[in-house]
Design a protein around this motif. Sequence first.
Motif, PDB file in Angstrom:
ATOM      1  N   UNK A  66      -5.956   0.300 -11.311  1.00  0.00           N
ATOM      2  CA  UNK A  66      -5.364   0.648 -12.614  1.00  0.00           C
ATOM      3  C   UNK A  66      -4.399  -0.422 -13.110  1.00  0.00           C
ATOM      4  N   UNK A  67      -4.735  -1.682 -12.909  1.00  0.00           N
ATOM      5  CA  UNK A  67      -3.901  -2.805 -13.333  1.00  0.00           C
ATOM      6  C   UNK A  67      -2.528  -2.823 -12.667  1.00  0.00           C
ATOM      7  N   UNK A  68      -2.387  -2.112 -11.549  1.00  0.00           N
ATOM      8  CA  UNK A  68      -1.161  -2.145 -10.766  1.00  0.00           C
ATOM      9  C   UNK A  68      -1.495  -2.749  -9.414  1.00  0.00           C
ATOM     10  N   UNK A  69      -0.609  -3.610  -8.946  1.00  0.00           N
ATOM     11  CA  UNK A  69      -0.811  -4.235  -7.650  1.00  0.00           C
ATOM     12  C   UNK A  69       0.418  -3.972  -6.791  1.00  0.00           C
ATOM     13  N   UNK A  70       0.186  -3.458  -5.570  1.00  0.00           N
ATOM     14  CA  UNK A  70       1.294  -3.168  -4.662  1.00  0.00           C
ATOM     15  C   UNK A  70       0.973  -3.701  -3.274  1.00  0.00           C
ATOM     16  N   UNK A  71       2.030  -4.075  -2.556  1.00  0.00           N
ATOM     17  CA  UNK A  71       1.884  -4.449  -1.159  1.00  0.00           C
ATOM     18  C   UNK A  71       1.747  -3.158  -0.373  1.00  0.00           C
ATOM     19  N   UNK A  72       0.808  -3.150   0.562  1.00  0.00           N
ATOM     20  CA  UNK A  72       0.491  -1.898   1.250  1.00  0.00           C
ATOM     21  C   UNK A  72       0.590  -2.033   2.765  1.00  0.00           C
ATOM     22  N   UNK A  73       0.613  -0.877   3.396  1.00  0.00           N
ATOM     23  CA  UNK A  73       0.555  -0.756   4.844  1.00  0.00           C
ATOM     24  C   UNK A  73      -0.769  -0.064   5.160  1.00  0.00           C
ATOM     25  N   UNK A  74      -1.684  -0.788   5.787  1.00  0.00           N
ATOM     26  CA  UNK A  74      -3.005  -0.222   6.086  1.00  0.00           C
ATOM     27  C   UNK A  74      -2.929   0.995   6.994  1.00  0.00           C
ATOM     28  N   UNK A  75      -1.847   1.115   7.753  1.00  0.00           N
ATOM     29  CA  UNK A  75      -1.715   2.235   8.681  1.00  0.00           C
ATOM     30  C   UNK A  75      -1.322   3.534   7.980  1.00  0.00           C
ATOM     31  N   UNK A  76      -0.900   3.463   6.729  1.00  0.00           N
ATOM     32  CA  UNK A  76      -0.454   4.657   6.007  1.00  0.00           C
ATOM     33  C   UNK A  76      -1.588   5.462   5.393  1.00  0.00           C
ATOM     34  N   UNK A  77      -2.775   4.917   5.340  1.00  0.00           N
ATOM     35  CA  UNK A  77      -3.891   5.612   4.693  1.00  0.00           C
ATOM     36  C   UNK A  77      -4.366   6.770   5.561  1.00  0.00           C
ATOM     37  N   UNK A  78      -4.481   7.933   4.941  1.00  0.00           N
ATOM     38  CA  UNK A  78      -4.933   9.120   5.680  1.00  0.00           C
ATOM     39  C   UNK A  78      -5.984   9.860   4.864  1.00  0.00           C
ATOM     40  N   UNK A  79      -6.720  10.733   5.545  1.00  0.00           N
ATOM     41  CA  UNK A  79      -7.713  11.566   4.870  1.00  0.00           C
ATOM     42  C   UNK A  79      -8.785  10.753   4.180  1.00  0.00           C
ATOM     43  N   UNK A  80      -9.100  11.130   2.941  1.00  0.00           N
ATOM     44  CA  UNK A  80     -10.153  10.423   2.210  1.00  0.00           C
ATOM     45  C   UNK A  80      -9.775   8.991   1.919  1.00  0.00           C
ATOM     46  N   UNK A  81      -8.479   8.694   1.865  1.00  0.00           N
ATOM     47  CA  UNK A  81      -8.043   7.327   1.630  1.00  0.00           C
ATOM     48  C   UNK A  81      -8.366   6.436   2.828  1.00  0.00           C
ATOM     49  N   UNK A  82      -8.308   6.986   4.011  1.00  0.00           N
ATOM     50  CA  UNK A  82      -8.626   6.205   5.214  1.00  0.00           C
ATOM     51  C   UNK A  82     -10.069   5.716   5.168  1.00  0.00           C
ATOM     52  N   UNK A  83     -10.977   6.548   4.700  1.00  0.00           N
ATOM     53  CA  UNK A  83     -12.387   6.148   4.590  1.00  0.00           C
ATOM     54  C   UNK A  83     -12.546   4.973   3.627  1.00  0.00           C
ATOM     55  N   UNK A  84     -11.824   5.021   2.531  1.00  0.00           N
ATOM     56  CA  UNK A  84     -11.901   3.943   1.547  1.00  0.00           C
ATOM     57  C   UNK A  84     -11.378   2.652   2.153  1.00  0.00           C
ATOM     58  N   UNK A  85     -10.262   2.728   2.885  1.00  0.00           N
ATOM     59  CA  UNK A  85      -9.719   1.536   3.528  1.00  0.00           C
ATOM     60  C   UNK A  85     -10.664   0.976   4.569  1.00  0.00           C
ATOM     61  N   UNK A  86     -11.285   1.834   5.342  1.00  0.00           N
ATOM     62  CA  UNK A  86     -12.228   1.358   6.359  1.00  0.00           C
ATOM     63  C   UNK A  86     -13.376   0.595   5.700  1.00  0.00           C
ATOM     64  N   UNK A  87     -13.899   1.139   4.615  1.00  0.00           N
ATOM     65  CA  UNK A  87     -14.990   0.464   3.904  1.00  0.00           C
ATOM     66  C   UNK A  87     -14.516  -0.866   3.336  1.00  0.00           C
ATOM     67  N   UNK A  88     -13.325  -0.891   2.756  1.00  0.00           N
ATOM     68  CA  UNK A  88     -12.796  -2.143   2.201  1.00  0.00           C
ATOM     69  C   UNK A  88     -12.569  -3.176   3.300  1.00  0.00           C
ATOM     70  N   UNK A  89     -11.953  -2.762   4.407  1.00  0.00           N
ATOM     71  CA  UNK A  89     -11.694  -3.714   5.510  1.00  0.00           C
ATOM     72  C   UNK A  89     -12.993  -4.282   6.061  1.00  0.00           C
ATOM     73  N   UNK A  90     -14.018  -3.453   6.160  1.00  0.00           N
ATOM     74  CA  UNK A  90     -15.324  -3.898   6.646  1.00  0.00           C
ATOM     75  C   UNK A  90     -15.941  -4.962   5.741  1.00  0.00           C
ATOM     76  N   UNK A  91     -15.673  -4.853   4.439  1.00  0.00           N
ATOM     77  CA  UNK A  91     -16.296  -5.725   3.460  1.00  0.00           C
ATOM     78  C   UNK A  91     -15.437  -6.894   3.024  1.00  0.00           C
ATOM     79  N   UNK A  92     -14.318  -7.133   3.704  1.00  0.00           N
ATOM     80  CA  UNK A  92     -13.473  -8.278   3.346  1.00  0.00           C
ATOM     81  C   UNK A  92     -14.253  -9.568   3.494  1.00  0.00           C
ATOM     82  N   UNK A  93     -14.233 -10.389   2.468  1.00  0.00           N
ATOM     83  CA  UNK A  93     -14.920 -11.686   2.464  1.00  0.00           C
ATOM     84  C   UNK A  93     -13.924 -12.779   2.108  1.00  0.00           C
ATOM     85  N   UNK A  94     -14.083 -13.925   2.723  1.00  0.00           N
ATOM     86  CA  UNK A  94     -13.210 -15.063   2.434  1.00  0.00           C
ATOM     87  C   UNK A  94     -13.427 -15.517   0.998  1.00  0.00           C
TER      88      UNK A  94
END
Length: 97
Positions: A66-94
């Motif tokens: 939503x045009x907002x950028x924040x520094x995050x802690x990957x360990x804070x994601x829980x529930x449905x958000x954890x699934x999204x983070x797992x998918x994003x981390x898996x797909x990280x590309x240089x």
Amino acid sequence: MENSESISMKIKLVQKGGFLPIRKEAVTEVDWTKEEGENFLSQVAIDEQKNSSRIRDGIDHTIKINNKEVTIDLEKAAGKYAKIFEALKKNLKIVKT
């Protein structure tokens, strides 16, 4: 017009730093309400007043939604958000900068 209407949003995870200054990115789309997007950001955002512990390994993670950028802690994601983070981390590309 209702605020609870789901809309398609892009979420971008950016990972920077480490021993070699490498930037990685991953993007996914979700169908959330604006409130869900805000809740997501507030759940995973790092408390800037406690950020001294965040850079243990020199790697910094940010989320843009939503045009907002924040520094995050990957360990804070829980529930449905954890699934999204797992998918994003898996797909990280240089990304060349």
